[in-house]
Design an enzyme around this catalytic site. Structure first.
Site, PDB file in Angstrom:
ATOM      1  N   GLN B 100       0.820  -1.215   0.000  1.00  8.85           N
ATOM      2  CA  GLN B 100       0.000   0.000   0.000  1.00  8.85           C
ATOM      3  C   GLN B 100       0.852   1.263   0.000  1.00  8.85           C
ATOM      4  OE1 GLN B 100      -2.582  -0.536   3.418  1.00  8.85           O
ATOM      5  NE2 GLN B 100      -3.536  -2.368   2.542  1.00  8.85           N
ATOM      6  N   HIS B 166      -1.140  -0.046   5.601  1.00  7.21           N
ATOM      7  CA  HIS B 166      -1.713   0.937   6.533  1.00  7.21           C
ATOM      8  C   HIS B 166      -0.808   2.151   6.741  1.00  7.21           C
ATOM      9  CE1 HIS B 166      -4.379  -2.491   8.402  1.00  7.21           C
ATOM     10  NE2 HIS B 166      -4.413  -2.454   7.084  1.00  7.21           N
ATOM     11  N   GLU B 259     -15.062   3.285   8.824  1.00  9.02           N
ATOM     12  CA  GLU B 259     -15.649   4.344   9.646  1.00  9.02           C
ATOM     13  C   GLU B 259     -15.491   5.739   9.047  1.00  9.02           C
ATOM     14  OE1 GLU B 259     -14.109   4.383  13.632  1.00  9.02           O
ATOM     15  OE2 GLU B 259     -14.995   2.429  14.114  1.00  9.02           O
ATOM     16  N   TYR B 269     -10.380   7.247  19.083  1.00 10.21           N
ATOM     17  CA  TYR B 269     -11.383   6.687  18.182  1.00 10.21           C
ATOM     18  C   TYR B 269     -11.438   5.156  18.229  1.00 10.21           C
ATOM     19  CZ  TYR B 269     -12.542  11.365  17.434  1.00 10.21           C
ATOM     20  OH  TYR B 269     -12.982  12.632  17.694  1.00 10.21           O
ATOM     21  N   TYR B 280     -10.309 -10.247   9.851  1.00  6.60           N
ATOM     22  CA  TYR B 280     -10.627 -11.006   8.646  1.00  6.60           C
ATOM     23  C   TYR B 280     -10.691 -12.503   8.933  1.00  6.60           C
ATOM     24  CZ  TYR B 280     -11.180  -6.986   5.803  1.00  6.60           C
ATOM     25  OH  TYR B 280     -11.685  -5.831   5.286  1.00  6.60           O
TER      26      TYR B 280
END
Lengths: 388, 388
Positions: B100, B166, B259, B269, B280
């Protein structure tokens, strides 16, 4: 029942139903066909507890577990030990069964265990056409049969009008014992803003039909004192939020304007001045989506799903769903789960899309299951429980 | 361009692109293929303005209408007069282009017209692995080409870790001139709750990289002073709500826990202690969905849509959509429109499902159109405008 051979020659009519019902009661509930679905949180079995209901509209649980089911043509049915009793309850008021009209909601009194009182909403004929009415009656049971006694009409929507649409109507008891009744505008849009009529209103009455002193328009000249809130189109769903004690309503909008609202005393919910929908002609409605002095919905559906009955889940079989608002949809033939957090909708899940037809009503059962009615000529009573 | 005969023998490589670009500039923008869609409120044309972008990640508009587009492998591209300039901008920092990671967000400084400063977020290698970094640089344009000068790294996520997932990361300027940077937890879940790291945080910095005095953890022993909010998983979308001036973020959750949040100073949060998703593996996350001292999302998606870039629409071509939050989805390959009313989501519409592939970013253009990037090897820049 479906295993009976086609050549079975049992006598037709009510008697055979009674015999079969008795048989079912003796041998236990008839085995229900179950279908398994994956939802976001659970794998669930949906079993058919009863079928052959003609456009069932509402279901209610009595303290002993017996269920009451209304059929729109005007019959009230009992479901005992998960078996539909063939003979309808006698003594139900005559209803105007045309278009969206007929026998609509049923709720037991909060003190049913002592009083045996139930409340029915329905469309009735009268001077000028038809309108929604509410009756209360005593349910008298004798074995498998039952009848209504002391039937008393405690509310009549005024004025009556000639259309056969937008009657509402749901009945919800508030924690203070008052009864909310949701009323459609009967296709007379401007009347939803007219406080001299009951069209497009939520009304609040004492269960004997009298007007509570603290209703918001008591003493307002020209306003009907039963009115609690106004500017509604056709609220066919309503439920008490168990966490807050507030009434929540679900209403059909025009194209793309189905709404969830929290009707508060004296407030205006905007129809037909503001809406998220359009007329079915495609024409714009009123002034748009917002106006000073008119309330915004908590949530809306665009495109419209055609929502009907609604219930907050308060059982123990699905802990993740506690406090969520379930809404049955007619046109979209689905069950919508709105995750309610702090008085707002934090997420929506849609389940069973197209699987069972039009979903008219939904209830959180005392057994922790979710119960559904399908709005079909051969309507079904369905039970949703965790898969085995 | 697609009309060129297959036997065309134009030279390959960069030069041909430059020639074709020049041609396009002379003859006007290349005709774009448009596809028409019905949405709830409008019929729209979606036209392909550019293609051949390799996993484009972010787009930004400069005051003169020029667009900047990042490609994840590490290129920054210009789109001038709706035509993709073939030559990438030179001088972009080396990026860690794996998984990513790569070149991520790009935003111009609020005073770009004077300063020519832009800000880039990207994954970089370093001691211990890789992490997100933010650089600022001066964009120098000469004709169709451009280069970055005075490149300065103003923020480095600490610590670096070995995963390639991430990273976040979006950059948003607040109305007070401060810069928000959203940072993923780098697959190190517990670090999202650890204030001594930048993992799973939103940080707030002065655009020169220094720490604002009024950040919530300035002076807290053991806490990194750049931190604005924590307990985030992987926020790959962020936008300023133009009505309130608040930052909104959109984050990938685990299965069923994407979210939308409004990160406020010093607030938690919840990741990985509370979440609406599951791992998963199907395993439950943390303690459930709620915990005292941890914030609830404004909205979540279950099942996960895999949301990435987000933008509030503030154009004039779609008046009904003003103030709505648009979110691009990767896995579900759609554009989600969240109707934001009074700081809550009143409805969701999903559009273009499956039509264009994974939607990585979305912007409200100065032309009133909605602009999208698709996350594909042959990624596209799409323009959504009312149908003609």
């Amino acid at each position: 029942m479906t295993d009976l051979p086609a050549t079975d020659v049992r006598p037709r009519g009510r008697r055979s139903g009674a015999i079969l019902t008795a048989l079912a009661l003796i041998t236990g509930a008839a085995p229900a066909a179950a279908e398994t679905f994956r939802t976001d949180d659970y794998t669930v079995d949906v079993s058919t507890v009863a079928s052959g209901l003609e456009h069932p509209w509402s279901l209610a649980f009595l303290p002993d577990g017996t269920m009451l089911v209304t059929e729109r043509p005007g019959r009230l049915r009992l479901v005992v030990d998960r078996t539909l009793v063939d003979a309808p309850v006698s003594g139900v008021p005559d209803v105007y069964a045309s278009g969206q009209g007929g026998l609509l909601d049923v709720v037991p009194a909060p003190d049913f265990a002592d009083s045996n009182l139930i409340f029915l909403s329905y469309a009735e004929r009268g001077d000028g056409g038809a309108g929604t009415a509410v009756a209360r009656a005593r349910l008298v049971r004798e074995g498998m049969s039952a009848r209504l006694e002391d039937v008393e009409v405690i509310f009549r929507q005024q004025p009556k009008t000639t259309t056969s649409r937008h009657f509402g109507s749901r009945l919800v008891f508030a924690p203070d014992g008052m009864l909310f009744v949701t009323l459609g505008e009967r296709g007379q849009r401007p009347l939803a803003q007219d406080l001299s009529t009951h069209n497009g209103k939520v009304v609040r009455i004492v269960p004997d039909g009298s007007v509570p002193d603290d209703n918001p328009f008591v003493g307002t000249a020209g306003a009907r004192p039963e009115i609690w809130s106004y500017g509604h189109r056709n609220p066919q769903g309503a439920a008490l939020n168990p966490e807050t004690g507030e009434l929540w309503t679900v209403a059909h909008g025009a194209r793309g304007g189905d709404e969830v609202n929290i009707p508060k005393a004296g407030r205006n919910y905007g129809w037909p001045v503001i809406s998220y929908g359009r007329h079915y002609s495609g024409q714009k409605i009123g002034v748009g989506t917002h106006k000073e002095g008119m309330e915004q919905p908590v949530y809306y559906w665009d495109p419209s799903i055609a929502p009907s009955g609604a219930a907050f889940y308060d059982g123990d079989l699905f802990p993740e769903w506690k406090g969520d608002l379930f809404v049955g949809a007619l046109k979209f033939q689905l069950l919508s789960r709105l995750d309610v957090e702090d008085g707002r909708v934090a997420s929506e899940e849609r389940m069973f899309e197209g699987a069972f037809g039009r979903i008219r009503d939904v209830r959180s059962g005392p057994d922790g299951a979710i119960w559904l009615l399908t709005d079909e000529a051969n309507g079904q009573l369905l039970r949703v429980a965790p898969a085995e």
